[in-house]
Scaffold this active site. Sequence first.
Site, PDB file in Angstrom:
ATOM      1  CG  ASN A   7       1.068   3.946 -16.040  1.00 33.28           C
ATOM      2  OD1 ASN A   7       0.318   4.657 -15.381  1.00 33.28           O
ATOM      3  ND2 ASN A   7       1.859   3.045 -15.500  1.00 33.28           N
ATOM      4  CG  HIS A 160       0.378  -4.608  -7.640  1.00 32.88           C
ATOM      5  ND1 HIS A 160       0.879  -4.745  -6.355  1.00 32.88           N
ATOM      6  CD2 HIS A 160       1.018  -3.550  -8.190  1.00 32.88           C
ATOM      7  CE1 HIS A 160       1.779  -3.798  -6.152  1.00 32.88           C
ATOM      8  NE2 HIS A 160       1.880  -3.049  -7.237  1.00 32.88           N
TER       9      HIS A 160
END
Length: 377
Positions: A7, A160
């Site tokens: 990430n 999300h």
Amino acid sequence: MIILVINSGSSSLKYQVRDTGSGERLADGTVERIGDSTHGGPADHQEALKRVTADVEVVLRGKTIDAVGHRVVHGGERFSEPVLVDNEITRAIERLSPLAPLHNPANVQGIRAITARWPHMPQVAVFDTAFHRTLPEHAWRYAVPDELYTKFGIRRYGFHGTSIGFVTHHAAALLGMPAAGFTGIVAHLGNGASITAVRSGESIDTSMGFTPLEGLVMGTRSGDIDPSILLFLSREGYSAADLDHLLNREAGLKGLTGHNDMRSAVDSAAAGDERAELALHIASYRLAKYIGGYHVAVGGAQALVFTAGIGENSWQFRERVVNRLGALDLHLDDAENRKKSSAPRQISTEESAFPVLVVPTDEEAAIAEATAAVVAR
Ligand code: ADP
């Protein structure tokens, strides 16, 4: 398979190593202050990756990484599924940078750093927006002239998605059905917060829009406001950068209470702080309105699911939200709601019109699984 999950942010790189066979997390960590070498940070993403691999090699003890999975924030209209990365895909992700200026360039740097180090390593991009590619046009269009969409790509994208997809799957499993049978509402409440209407396992509406600023009250983001406020402020001399900072960094819980953290808002409210009390009222009221709206959108929800830092941990905030949902005939089981647990669970009573669930999210596990699946194909 052994998957390295990356990430990559502009100044930090978070990683995990997962064994998708056993579901085990073998290593995790964060390299911070990328680009800040005067304070001991790595000079760039490639340097950061060197630190990651040094850490990871110790843990792997001779085992090798089979593939790398990248969290990529914006997949635009093109990407509705995780994809195997090649040069063309990397450039496509880079071209989406105007839509996510803080995230996509950093994601691309993460991909290029891996390519430079391991040119033959399979890499998979997993997009935050992908789960929402099923939104019908009436949910993703804004009521503005077509040109804004055709020229600038202005539409609802939603975010999300990796988390919502994962949670949908596990909520369905808890209810004893396949994900495609799940119709309900999933509230991902972390520092960033969004809520998604899921019908038959597919996202049909979601509160974040063109950017992750729209929708709910968040840690430092305002969520929905009258757009004319921006026009008013710009006439008062606020620049675009000022407004960006104001709405993304200084608003939400922080704007209302001085603090971005839900724990401190809950603690302060319990100690009698009126600003914190008001902030919790505003945040829970706004969320409850969305739940009512999405109950209609999905044609009658069969479950309400809480997830992420606040959704999983703050029984006080869940209680405030569900207490506003009397019109939907939802009833919490107080003992279950207050119980500390990291397992997926039901927190409503049998009298509740439909179950209220807490289902912990795990975006890294979802990225690792998606990566392994793409590579195995
Ligand atoms: P991110 O969006 O950064 O991944 P998280 O999902 O970790 O965020 O959620 C962070 C939020 O969760 C913070 O507002 C934090 O206060 C809240 N949180 C975490 N643990 C608790 C807890 N035990 N009680 C209340 N809030 C909590």
